[in-house]
Design a protein around this motif. Structure first.
Motif, mmCIF file in Angstrom:
data_model
loop_
_atom_site.group_PDB
_atom_site.id
_atom_site.type_symbol
_atom_site.label_atom_id
_atom_site.label_comp_id
_atom_site.label_asym_id
_atom_site.label_seq_id
_atom_site.Cartn_x
_atom_site.Cartn_y
_atom_site.Cartn_z
ATOM 1 N N LYS A 253 0.739 -1.214 0.023
ATOM 2 C CA LYS A 253 0.135 -0.062 0.081
ATOM 3 C C LYS A 253 0.735 1.270 0.043
ATOM 4 C CE LYS A 253 -3.960 -2.104 2.755
ATOM 5 N NZ LYS A 253 -4.363 -1.882 3.909
ATOM 6 N N ILE A 254 0.501 2.056 -0.892
ATOM 7 C CA ILE A 254 1.328 3.417 -0.911
ATOM 8 C C ILE A 254 0.294 4.434 -1.238
ATOM 9 C CG2 ILE A 254 2.872 4.689 -2.632
ATOM 10 C CD1 ILE A 254 3.762 1.837 -3.735
ATOM 11 N N THR A 255 0.247 5.725 -0.443
ATOM 12 C CA THR A 255 -0.266 6.884 -0.491
ATOM 13 C C THR A 255 0.393 7.808 -1.742
ATOM 14 O OG1 THR A 255 -0.765 6.620 1.767
ATOM 15 C CG2 THR A 255 -1.138 8.886 0.714
ATOM 16 N N ILE A 256 -0.558 7.880 -2.295
ATOM 17 C CA ILE A 256 -0.223 9.003 -3.565
ATOM 18 C C ILE A 256 -1.250 9.984 -3.656
ATOM 19 C CG2 ILE A 256 0.718 7.357 -4.891
ATOM 20 C CD1 ILE A 256 -1.660 7.032 -6.671
ATOM 21 N N ASP A 257 -1.081 11.153 -4.553
ATOM 22 C CA ASP A 257 -2.133 12.093 -4.858
ATOM 23 C C ASP A 257 -3.027 11.797 -5.706
ATOM 24 O OD1 ASP A 257 -0.470 14.159 -3.203
ATOM 25 O OD2 ASP A 257 0.571 14.640 -5.024
ATOM 26 N N SER A 258 -4.193 12.076 -5.338
ATOM 27 C CA SER A 258 -5.445 11.689 -6.061
ATOM 28 C C SER A 258 -5.153 12.318 -7.604
ATOM 29 C CB SER A 258 -6.647 12.046 -5.585
ATOM 30 O OG SER A 258 -6.914 13.508 -5.473
ATOM 31 N N GLY A 259 -6.022 12.023 -8.747
ATOM 32 C CA GLY A 259 -5.942 12.473 -10.000
ATOM 33 C C GLY A 259 -5.204 11.355 -10.775
ATOM 34 N N ASP A 260 -4.990 11.749 -12.128
ATOM 35 C CA ASP A 260 -4.829 10.903 -12.879
ATOM 36 C C ASP A 260 -2.986 10.747 -13.128
ATOM 37 O OD1 ASP A 260 -7.023 10.604 -14.106
ATOM 38 O OD2 ASP A 260 -6.991 12.348 -15.603
ATOM 39 N N HIS A 261 -2.505 9.382 -13.287
ATOM 40 C CA HIS A 261 -1.125 9.221 -13.084
ATOM 41 C C HIS A 261 -0.996 8.320 -14.196
ATOM 42 C CE1 HIS A 261 -0.515 11.280 -9.286
ATOM 43 N NE2 HIS A 261 -1.515 10.835 -8.985
#
Length: 87
Positions: free
Chosen positions: A33-41
C-alpha cells in the motif's frame, strides 16, 4: 487535491514507477500500500530485467483506494521474446 491509497500486487518481481519516478519494488505476489496524490497518473510496472513493461493510465480517487493487480508481466514473460510491451 486529496490522497489515495494505491494497493499494488504483481505476479512477478517488479519495479513500480509513477509518473516516471521509481516508487517501490514488489516481490512476486507481494501486496503493498502506497499513499499517492489523487488524480490521473502514469503507472509503469517493469520486471527486474527491464525488458517487459506494462504501462497504464490510472485515475486515483480522492479519499479512496485504488487496487492494481497485474498478471500481464507474467503472461508477457511466458509468451515474449523480450521485445514486448503492453500499453
Amino acid at each position: 487535491m486529496g490522497k489515495t491509497t494505491l494497493i499494488l500486487k504483481c505476479t512477478v518481481d517488479c519495479r513500480v514507477r509513477l509518473d516516471g519516478e521509481f516508487i517501490t519494488s514488489l516481490k512476486e505476489d507481494e501486496v503493498k500500500k502506497i499513499t499517492i496524490d489523487s488524480g490521473d497518473h502514469l503507472l509503469e510496472l517493469e520486471n527486474h530485467s527491464r525488458y517487459l513493461t506494462n504501462t497504464r493510465i490510472i485515475h486515483a480517487p480522492a479519499g479512496g483506494n485504488l487496487v492494481i493487480f497485474d498478471d500481464e508481466l507474467k503472461k508477457m514473460r511466458r509468451d515474449s521474446d523480450g521485445s514486448h510491451s503492453l500499453l
